[in-house]
Design an enzyme around this catalytic site. Structure first.
Site, PDB file in Angstrom:
ATOM      1  N   HIS A 253      42.194  27.189  -2.904  1.00 22.67           N
ATOM      2  CA  HIS A 253      42.745  27.920  -4.054  1.00 22.67           C
ATOM      3  C   HIS A 253      42.783  29.423  -3.767  1.00 22.67           C
ATOM      4  O   HIS A 253      43.783  30.086  -4.019  1.00 22.67           O
ATOM      5  CB  HIS A 253      41.863  27.723  -5.303  1.00 22.67           C
TER       6      HIS A 253
ATOM      7  N   ARG B 282      49.484  20.572  -0.209  1.00 21.88           N
ATOM      8  CA  ARG B 282      48.692  20.169   0.961  1.00 21.88           C
ATOM      9  C   ARG B 282      49.303  18.989   1.696  1.00 21.88           C
ATOM     10  O   ARG B 282      49.130  18.841   2.890  1.00 21.88           O
ATOM     11  CB  ARG B 282      47.270  19.772   0.520  1.00 21.88           C
TER      12      ARG B 282
END
Ligand code: PNS
Length: 160
Positions: free
Chosen positions: A17, A90
């Site tokens: 993050h 991802r």
């Protein structure tokens, strides 16, 4: 003024993050990290704890703010006068879910754009869920979490 919202649960914020937040802060004027308050989910950390951790790890980024919201993301975007949603990607699995969310948000408000940022390859396997699993069994959190919050996360599990 380009204002981006980076929404999520951040339970807790990970290095993945933080990497997205940092890179976004270099390309827009303001980044608002927005924590979803969801009464149906049972998070490990309270909203206040998650805000505190996010503020700690972004303290060196002057154009990053931390907020929380409930309800629809597009409504929060209106409230804070932002029109860019930033999401990290991802994997292909992330893509399928995020693709649906981006189209849904676009249909709710056509002014809103979703921008995707590829994960840093060092963090492609990192998620809040795997971090909690490692922490639960006393594993090494270095590399997964920002160093400044490792203690907080470890203490949470010791208490439980
Ligand atoms: O970190 P998460 O849990 O994957 O984040 C999910 C989040 C908060 C980005 C998503 O659930 C969301 O935007 N929820 C707000 C409610 C909403 O607007 N739903 C419809 C479009 S996602």
């Amino acid at each position: 003024m380009k204002v981006a919202v980076y929404p999520g649960s951040f339970d807790p914020v990970t290095n993945g993050h933080l990497d997205i937040i940092t890179r976004t802060s270099r390309i827009v004027d303001r980044v608002i990290v927005a924590i979803l308050y969801n009464s149906e989910k049972q998070p490990l950390f309270s909203i206040e704890e998650r805000i505190a951790m996010l503020k700690t790890v972004t303290a060196n980024l002057p154009n990053v703010e931390v907020a929380s919201f409930s309800g629809l993301l597009v409504d929060f975007m209106k409230e804070v006068h932002a029109n860019v949603i930033v999401k990290g990607l991802r994997s292909v699995t992330d893509f399928e879910y995020e693709f649906q969310m981006a189209l849904l948000n676009k249909s709710l408000n056509s002014q809103v754009e979703t921008m995707f940022m590829m994960t840093n390859r060092n963090y492609s396997y990192v998620s809040s869920s795997v971090v909690k699993e490692v922490a639960k069994f006393g594993g090494n959190l270095h590399g997964l979490l920002p160093a400044s919050i490792i203690d907080t996360v470890e203490k949470k599990f010791k208490k439980q």
